[in-house]
Design a protein around this motif. Structure first.
Motif, PDB file in Angstrom:
ATOM      1  N   LEU A   1       0.852  -1.188   0.000  1.00  0.00           N
ATOM      2  CA  LEU A   1       0.000   0.000   0.000  1.00  0.00           C
ATOM      3  C   LEU A   1       0.888   1.239   0.000  1.00  0.00           C
ATOM      4  O   LEU A   1       1.815   1.344   0.807  1.00  0.00           O
ATOM      5  CB  LEU A   1      -0.917  -0.002   1.220  1.00  0.00           C
ATOM      6  N   ALA A   2       0.584   2.186  -0.893  1.00  0.00           N
ATOM      7  CA  ALA A   2       1.555   3.245  -1.141  1.00  0.00           C
ATOM      8  C   ALA A   2       0.902   4.573  -1.487  1.00  0.00           C
ATOM      9  O   ALA A   2      -0.262   4.642  -1.891  1.00  0.00           O
ATOM     10  CB  ALA A   2       2.477   2.822  -2.287  1.00  0.00           C
ATOM     11  N   HIS A   3       1.699   5.626  -1.328  1.00  0.00           N
ATOM     12  CA  HIS A   3       1.391   6.963  -1.828  1.00  0.00           C
ATOM     13  C   HIS A   3       2.713   7.554  -2.293  1.00  0.00           C
ATOM     14  O   HIS A   3       3.692   7.596  -1.543  1.00  0.00           O
ATOM     15  CB  HIS A   3       0.762   7.827  -0.737  1.00  0.00           C
ATOM     16  N   ALA A   4       2.765   8.026  -3.532  1.00  0.00           N
ATOM     17  CA  ALA A   4       4.032   8.455  -4.136  1.00  0.00           C
ATOM     18  C   ALA A   4       4.479   9.833  -3.684  1.00  0.00           C
ATOM     19  O   ALA A   4       5.653  10.192  -3.845  1.00  0.00           O
ATOM     20  CB  ALA A   4       3.926   8.422  -5.657  1.00  0.00           C
ATOM     21  N   GLY A   5       3.567  10.655  -3.143  1.00  0.00           N
ATOM     22  CA  GLY A   5       3.980  11.991  -2.725  1.00  0.00           C
ATOM     23  C   GLY A   5       4.554  12.801  -3.867  1.00  0.00           C
ATOM     24  O   GLY A   5       3.963  12.884  -4.950  1.00  0.00           O
ATOM     25  N   ARG A   6       5.714  13.408  -3.646  1.00  0.00           N
ATOM     26  CA  ARG A   6       6.289  14.306  -4.651  1.00  0.00           C
ATOM     27  C   ARG A   6       6.811  13.571  -5.879  1.00  0.00           C
ATOM     28  O   ARG A   6       7.204  14.224  -6.861  1.00  0.00           O
ATOM     29  CB  ARG A   6       7.408  15.149  -4.025  1.00  0.00           C
TER      30      ARG A   6
ATOM     31  N   TYR B   1       9.113   7.760  -1.480  1.00  0.00           N
ATOM     32  CA  TYR B   1       7.686   8.043  -1.617  1.00  0.00           C
ATOM     33  C   TYR B   1       7.181   8.717  -0.338  1.00  0.00           C
ATOM     34  O   TYR B   1       7.956   9.017   0.563  1.00  0.00           O
ATOM     35  CB  TYR B   1       6.944   6.771  -1.997  1.00  0.00           C
ATOM     36  N   LEU B   2       5.898   8.981  -0.261  1.00  0.00           N
ATOM     37  CA  LEU B   2       5.401   9.975   0.689  1.00  0.00           C
ATOM     38  C   LEU B   2       5.821   9.728   2.137  1.00  0.00           C
ATOM     39  O   LEU B   2       6.256  10.650   2.830  1.00  0.00           O
ATOM     40  CB  LEU B   2       3.876  10.065   0.602  1.00  0.00           C
ATOM     41  N   ILE B   3       5.689   8.487   2.629  1.00  0.00           N
ATOM     42  CA  ILE B   3       6.042   8.249   4.036  1.00  0.00           C
ATOM     43  C   ILE B   3       7.532   8.494   4.262  1.00  0.00           C
ATOM     44  O   ILE B   3       7.927   9.109   5.262  1.00  0.00           O
ATOM     45  CB  ILE B   3       5.643   6.826   4.463  1.00  0.00           C
ATOM     46  N   HIS B   4       8.367   8.028   3.334  1.00  0.00           N
ATOM     47  CA  HIS B   4       9.806   8.282   3.428  1.00  0.00           C
ATOM     48  C   HIS B   4      10.075   9.789   3.407  1.00  0.00           C
ATOM     49  O   HIS B   4      10.946  10.294   4.129  1.00  0.00           O
ATOM     50  CB  HIS B   4      10.518   7.576   2.275  1.00  0.00           C
ATOM     51  N   GLN B   5       9.318  10.527   2.596  1.00  0.00           N
ATOM     52  CA  GLN B   5       9.499  11.973   2.526  1.00  0.00           C
ATOM     53  C   GLN B   5       9.232  12.636   3.879  1.00  0.00           C
ATOM     54  O   GLN B   5       9.915  13.594   4.249  1.00  0.00           O
ATOM     55  CB  GLN B   5       8.566  12.551   1.457  1.00  0.00           C
TER      56      GLN B   5
END
Length: 411
Positions: A151-156, A233-237
């Protein structure tokens, strides 16, 4: 996009319904023994032939038992339409099951439409997307393997060119690319869009979207979900000070930068069956020691490993890099394994997955035998050699179970 609908019940997305839509699934054959299961040595006269390599010993976490310790790492295929899983995904992921992979993790799947890396990414932001994933889960299970989804969100890093597809500009959302911190300073590179900063309200909406996607994954029958907190990706950001300069409760100290991750972990854990494990994939370092100012590195990774274990993560999947175009990575066989080993030593009781240029059976088994990790994940190696498990077995003098349909091809 139609709005997400949370009204679908598990009984409405069951195997019977899927077979009505895809009647050919009635021909799938149950496997009494999973492909890739240890059956004995190929040559009993060789030294240590009676010793079962750890790579081919079953692995259990919570109620999930996999036949061997080889994991197919999530790999984006950029072959979806409007977030839906397709026949391509069935064949791609199903092939790893017929060829003996213990656990197959499906590619980064967006929890919101604007969270896709490209318009060709898979998604679980709508109930209508459940059936395609359920179809894949049915096939994988009948072969004897297990299926998870990332499950993911790519963010920037969202809304980039769709691979293999020439899509119109209207397919992209370049004005709605989001990140912890916005503006040109936080653009990943000139091929990505300038992000805008997420509001606190949008952060809370995103956290809830991870939980809703976990519900849909459970309805599809997957065996685990993996939260994607790696590769920029977003969480890492949010985790890295390279990409997060917020001054509210989601920025500044490590505790604040980790808040978004921990709230997602708790939301997913609360919305996924308690008998099934939750995986988390992280990047252990940003590889930017040459830059002025703080970055993300292994010491902080170890700390969040302790926190997420308490919050409900069962398996910690250790990768690296991806958060900045200025990274300096020295690729080599097993180059990320030391990060996994560090976490495993520092956080007792947390199962760990090692990944990173693992190219064969002996190398993979040594990682396990030397207690550097509990599972090994292979990505591109499976693209080069889809029969990675069978090759590893031969290399380790192991006779393994083949898929029933493939048994007559045994040497």
């Amino acid at each position: 996009m139609p709005a997400a609908n949370d009204s679908t019940t598990a009984s409405e997305v069951n195997e019977k319904d899927t077979r009505v839509q895809f009647p050919q699934e009635g021909y799938f054959i149950e496997q009494p023994i999973a492909p890739g299961s240890y059956l004995g040595p190929i040559n009993a006269s060789l030294p240590d032939a009676d010793k079962v390599p750890l790579l081919f010993q079953p692995f259990k976490v919570k109620d999930l038992t996999i036949a061997n310790r080889v994991v197919v790492a999530p790999m984006c295929m950029f072959s979806s339409l409007d977030g839906f899983f397709t026949d391509y995904h069935l064949v791609h992921l199903g092939s790893f099951a017929t060829l003996g992979a213990g656990l197959i993790l499906a590619e980064a799947t967006a929890v919101l439409p604007e969270g896709r890396i490209s318009p060709s990414d898979t998604g679980l932001w709508r109930d209508e997307q459940i059936a395609g994933l359920k179809r894949i889960a049915n096939f994988v299970h009948k072969q004897g393997s297990k299926l998870g989804i990332q499950l993911a969100h790519a963010g920037r890093k969202a809304s980039v060119k769709a691979y293999y597809a020439d899509l119109p500009e209207s397919a992209y959302w370049k004005d709605n690319v989001v990140a912890p911190s916005g503006g040109a300073e936080f653009q990943w590179d000139d091929k990505h869009h300038v992000p805008r900063e997420l509001s606190v309200e949008e952060i809370h909406r995103t956290i809830k979207a991870f939980g809703a996607a976990a519900v849909r994954a459970a309805k599809a029958g997957v065996d685990t979900v993996e939260i994607h907190a790696a590769h920029g990706y977003l969480i890492h950001q949010f985790l890295s000070p390279v990409s997060n300069n917020r001054t509210d409760q989601y920025g500044g100290s490590l505790e604040n930068r980790a808040r978004f991750l921990l709230e997602i972990v708790r939301e997913v854990r609360a919305n996924f069956p308690p008998s099934k494990p939750v995986f988390l994939r992280v990047s252990a370092t940003d590889y930017v020691e040459h830059l002025d100012g703080p970055s993300w590195e292994i010491e902080q990774t170890v700390q969040i490993a302790k926190w997420v274990k308490e919050a409900g993560v069962d398996v910690f999947h250790v990768s690296s890099g991806g958060n900045t175009a200025k990274q300096e990575v020295k690729y080599a066989p097993g180059y990320q394994v030391p990060f996994a080993e560090r976490v495993k030593q520092a956080v007792p009781g947390l199962d760990v997955v090692a990944v990173g240029v693992i190219t064969g059976g002996k190398q993979a088994n040594e990682v396990l035998e030397e207690e550097k990790a509990d599972l090994v994940a292979v990505g591109r190696g499976f693209l080069r050699h889809p029969n990675f498990v069978m090759n590893a077995a031969e290399e380790l003098n192991v006779k393994v179970k083949y898929s029933q349909q493939y048994e007559r091809g045994r040497m």
